[in-house]
Structure formats: structure tokens, C-alpha cells
Design an enzyme around this catalytic site. Sequence first.
Site, PDB file in Angstrom:
ATOM      1  N   GLU A 552     -14.579   5.323 -26.611  1.00  0.00           N
ATOM      2  CA  GLU A 552     -16.033   5.412 -26.537  1.00  0.00           C
ATOM      3  C   GLU A 552     -16.459   6.856 -26.300  1.00  0.00           C
ATOM      4  OE1 GLU A 552     -18.130   3.159 -27.215  1.00  0.00           O
ATOM      5  OE2 GLU A 552     -16.786   1.454 -27.354  1.00  0.00           O
ATOM      6  N   ASP A 584     -27.170  11.289 -34.604  1.00  0.00           N
ATOM      7  CA  ASP A 584     -26.618  11.230 -35.957  1.00  0.00           C
ATOM      8  C   ASP A 584     -25.167  10.783 -35.853  1.00  0.00           C
ATOM      9  OD1 ASP A 584     -26.394  11.507 -38.690  1.00  0.00           O
ATOM     10  OD2 ASP A 584     -27.233  13.518 -38.750  1.00  0.00           O
TER      11      ASP A 584
END
Length: 744
Positions: A552, A584
Site C-alpha cells: 500500500e 494521478d
Amino acid sequence: MSLKGKRGLGAIFQDQVVNTRQYLDHVRDSTTGTQGRVVKLFTNHFRVTSRPELITYKYNIDYMPEVEDGKVRTELLCQHKQIIGECHIFDGNSLLLPHRLRNQKTELVSRWDSQIVKITIEFCSELRPTAVDCLRYYNILFRKILRMMDLTQVGRNYYNENEATEFFNHNTNLEIWPGYVTSILEYETSITLCADVNHKLLRMQTAYDLITHVDSKSRRKDAAEITKELVGQIVFTKYNNRTYRVDAINWEETPRSTFKKSGGEEISFVDYYKEQYDLLVTDLTQPLLVSKGKWKKSQQDTPHEPIMLVPQLCNLTGLTDKMRKNYRVMRDLAMHTRLDPEKRHHELQRFMNIVQRHSTAQRELQLWDLRFDPNFLSFSGRILKESTATDSLLDSLRTVTPTMGISMREAQKIEVAGTVESYINILESQVNGNTQMVLCVLSSDRKDLYDRIKKYLCVERPVPSQCVVARTLDKSQTLMTIATKIAQQMNCKMGGALWKVETGLQNPMVIGIDCFHDIVNRRKSIAGFVSSIDPELTQWFSQCVFQEAGQELVNGLRACLKAALNLWNQSNQFLPQSVIVYRDGVGDGQLQALMEHEVPQIQSSLKSVYGDESKVRLTVVVVKKRINTRFFAEYRGRFQNPPPGTVIDVGVTKSQWYDFFIVSQSVKDGTVTPTHYNVIHDTVHFTPDGIQCLTYRLCHMYYNLSGVIRVPAPCHYAHKLAYLVGQSIHEAPHYSLARRLFYL
């Protein structure tokens, strides 16, 4: 014949069920803005005018022994059409039928060559016409339609090999396959088919040609040179229409080497290709290419069986660096691949006409009562007022060029032999604590030279630097323009501001995040994190986060955010009132994870700094550049690109999202690509006009271009940072450069 993991909902369909708007009360009634001049637009979406209105039935399909090949699984199942019927959709693991089978569980026996395969069909669930899973099956059905139209699947998309164009210009031998990208998805007011034109570039050269190439001096490349050229390339195998990434070359094995087939018997590669595809491998001494396939998050600790490929049967794809640097090649190639709006519209209308006239395809669609409007979807968009930076840009230019009063001491000029070692030796001896900027004029654009200089000046001896290729300085008529551009970049890298725009917000911190995969270590990716550290958005803080596959991103981002807030506080003696994150680098299927993990971690980080969460407001916007949706404006009966500042928040937006599109750029050639924005968290309580105008204004804030870019500036800064680290440095830049835009 080992089975891959179960194919669930495609990643793009996983995002469809994520409701990012449910907690945004301020846009519960409408996500549509009002600012700007209204303009009529068209898009490359074709409305679904009819679809099944009855309940359909989903069945799970199992094979014993397990069968991996999707085509074989389909052929085995289709041996029983008298039971499942002509009207069915099969995705390799599950079956959709318009009727219910007699039994809850049906067992069948199929034959493949001499092998008996048992097939179990077991009822799974009823699907209502509005179920997202139905959309997935409609997409599978449409891919079947594309195959009926004699299109060839390569990777995810379909191409027309029969209309391939041979490109032999300027000693470049390519085959250009035209094709299509399609998807059927539900939007705010309708379900549509999005279709766009695509091209596949295949080199006439095989991997074997590259390995055995003899140069003008009758010299063959050694193993190290070949490995450097081939590893990382994507190759295409025509015998099964698949693409593979070359991860290594096995110099010990050859086509004579053997492997075990699914039944356990051993066979050599040369015999396998002869038996399976009737292909003759002529050079039995060539090495084998190794492709490790794609690593998935759930498989990072799973032993991965590589795929071995014969170089003679692998066509190289894409363009070489040499081709990309050849202006004439790229110019002539663009004539085939870069379609202007009118040509793109013509090609897509031709595609839909073929679908409508293809009798077999229409019979298949009629079985499911699936019909499409043959014309582009039309609706209204708005053109936002352009944000100007002209006056402040001129003011800045007067301070960054010598003729306009910049204070610059005489630079120390040192000639370098041109080798990597000579550059590093000079830098080691000359760069010290008083050096403010290093300008390297390079004899060529060799990547190894650029990478080593950047690594030294970003990691080992951190100093802002600018590299310029000598040939760009050769044209006297453009020298002053280039010199001004270089001066601008140097000014930015040393912390100077070139211009600013009004945001309409009080003391906002704007953050851009983007990811890039390390080209050396495939299992690592780099996230660039760039945040403003002043209220006027002219000073920036930059850090990067390394992550392993499946790891993560939130832990590294938490540290970056805390560092950015502390730096803001030191610089301004107060904390920002709002934090706006443009995220993004989010892949399909990651939206739910973003909302469940990343956003709460950002909130937690803010709470740890502010103490009380109510003291700061947070907005998170997902940015998506790689989309197939295009927009067109009509002028005097012809399609053209919409003007910069066009915003679209109706027609092809989703009812469960707070999303919009912006066309921020003007392009000279081809069709402009819009950017999609999805607001997934918003306690700033932006109105649609507010977030749209802010986003467009931030597209003006990129200091490496005095125009407008496709995405908000902090996003592109984050991309440039991650790209530099992933392409050239491969480790974190020195922290002392964090307040400099050293990567421009």
C-alpha cells in the site's frame, strides 16, 4: 493445463459500483456547473437504444482436469449447444443465459483430441437487467462481434490485419495495424458504447534479427549488448496473437531444449511449434527469451513460472529510440496514426456502419436485443474563461535573462572529454557547497550519460542541474528563444517563480501524486509527491516514495504529507486552511481501495498535525489521463477539436460520481485528449464551477511551459519527479533538493 485465478469483475467494472458521491451532500442534487459559454459538443459514444429487459441467469463453469486456454474452454463448452442454446455469453469461467437450465447442477463430458474433459455447470445467481455484471457480459458479447468482423485480438484491443499498412520510409520497416478500443458502460443518462481508433505498430524485424545483426564493420553484437537492447522490449507472436515483455535472455537453452506439456510428456520447443502451429524453427542454436508475465498484488510471494519464447517467432513492436528521434519518421508516421477530428469521426462512423451491416454480427446482437444508435452522442459543454499569466510571465522573464537585468556571476566553464567517467571526475572536483547550479552541455542525448549525471547531482552531491544537448544550440535564429527557456528552467530549479494564477481560495495547499514503475526493478514503483508550500502556489516541496508490488502507498504518503505541512508552517508561520489532493496514477479497479484506505490515512495525518480535524478541509480528486472518450465541436459542418477550457459534466458523466472532463489544451495535429476528474472526497464543499475552474487554472501553473498542460501542474510535477527517479536515478534524491523543482 493449470487454471489461472478466477476471473472476477474486470477492474473497470469494479469502479462502476463505487459510489464516490454518496457522502458529498453539497452536490447531492447536481454536479453540473454553470460558468462559461455554452457550446454544442459530440463524443465518440454511441447510445445503446435497446438491451435485454428480462432477468438473465449466471452459471459457474468448472473443468476437470483444469483447462487454462480460454479458446479451448470455449470450444469444449460449445460442444453442448443443444443444452446451453445458441444464445449465450461465456467469459471463460461463467456463463450467462437468457433462460434457466432444467437442473441446478449439470455435468457434461467433452472431448479434446484424445482427452476426456468433464464440465460442471452450476447455477450461481439471477441478474436483473440493471446489474453491473450484465454490462460486463455485454462487453464480452461485443468482443465476440469484433472477432466475427475478422478483427484480430492483440493484447486488450482488436485490429484489422487485412488493412495493415507497410511503412518503409527513411529506412524504417513497420507494419501499422488499424484497430479499435471499445467499452460498454453506464453513464448518467444512458448506457453507451465508447469506441476509438487505435493503431498497433509491428516491426518487420524479429528478436532473432536483432540478435544476429551484423553491423557495417562485419561485427556481431555480444551478449551484453543484445541483452541491453532486448530486455524491456514488448514482442508479438503472430502464431497466437499475444504480446510479451522480454525480462531476460536464457543463453543456456535453445529450441532443442524440452519442457513438459500439460499431460506430463516432454517435448522440445522446435517440435512443439511444428506440431502445434506448423512453424519451422531454422536456427536450433539461438537462445530463448524469458517473459515473467505480470505480477499481481496477490501473487508477489507466489513462485512464478516464466514463459520461454523462440526469438525467431517474436516480432518486435513499437518504435526504437532511434526512430523516435528521427523527425521525418515521426512526421510521416503521424500521417497514418494521428487522426484529426474529421478523420476520426469518419473512421468511427465507418466502423459503426460495418457493425450495422454485418449480418452475422447483427444476428448475434438480435439474440440479446442489443442495438446501438449509429451516430455520435451529442450534448452541451461549456468553455471556461482562460486564465492569463502574461503580465507576471513578462515580469519574470525580465529577471531571468541577462539582458533584462538578472544578477548572474560569471560561470566557470570546463571542457569535458564526453565520457561518463570524465563528467563525473569533473563534477567531483569542481562541485562544492557554494555551487548553485550546474549546466551540462552534452555532445549527444545518450541515456547512460544523462542518467549518471542526474544520479550524481540528485543523490551523491545534490545541486540543481540543467542538461542541454549541444545540437539544440546550433541554430542561431532560435538561440535566444532556447536561452530564455533554459534561464526559465534554471530559475525554477533554484526556487524562483515565473508566474501565478488566482485560485479564489484562502491559504490552500495543493498536492499532486503520480506513480511510475521502475524500469530496472519491475516489482518496484515510485510515487512522486509534490505539494505547494506557500499560499500563492509558487513554491513546491517534492518527495518520492518507493513501494514493492502489492504494498500500500499510504504509509509513505503519510510521512510526505506531514513533512509538507511542517515545511508550510515554517515558511508561513501558520498552517493551510484547506488541502486539495490531485491523485494521478490510479489504475482501473483501485477506486474503492483509494476511498477505504488512502483517504482515511490522509485524514488521519491531518488530524495528527492539526489536532482537530475541523480546522482543515480536505478535497481529493482522482485524475485520469488514459481514457478513450473524445469530444468534438462542429464548425460549418465539419468536426474539429473543442477550444481549450471546454468542460463537460453531462452526458458521459456518472450519476454515482462527482466527475467532469476538461479539454485544457489546444493541439495542432490529431484529436485532443480530454482529462477525466472524479472528486471522491470534499469537505471544502466545492461547487461544480469552483472545482472545475480551480482545476483548469492549475493547468496554467506548470513552469516548464508558458502555455497550458493536460493536468494540474502539481500532478505533472509529480510525474516528472517519479519519471526521473524510475528512469534514471533508481533511488531517492537527496533531501536538500526537496524545495527545488530540480527534475524539470
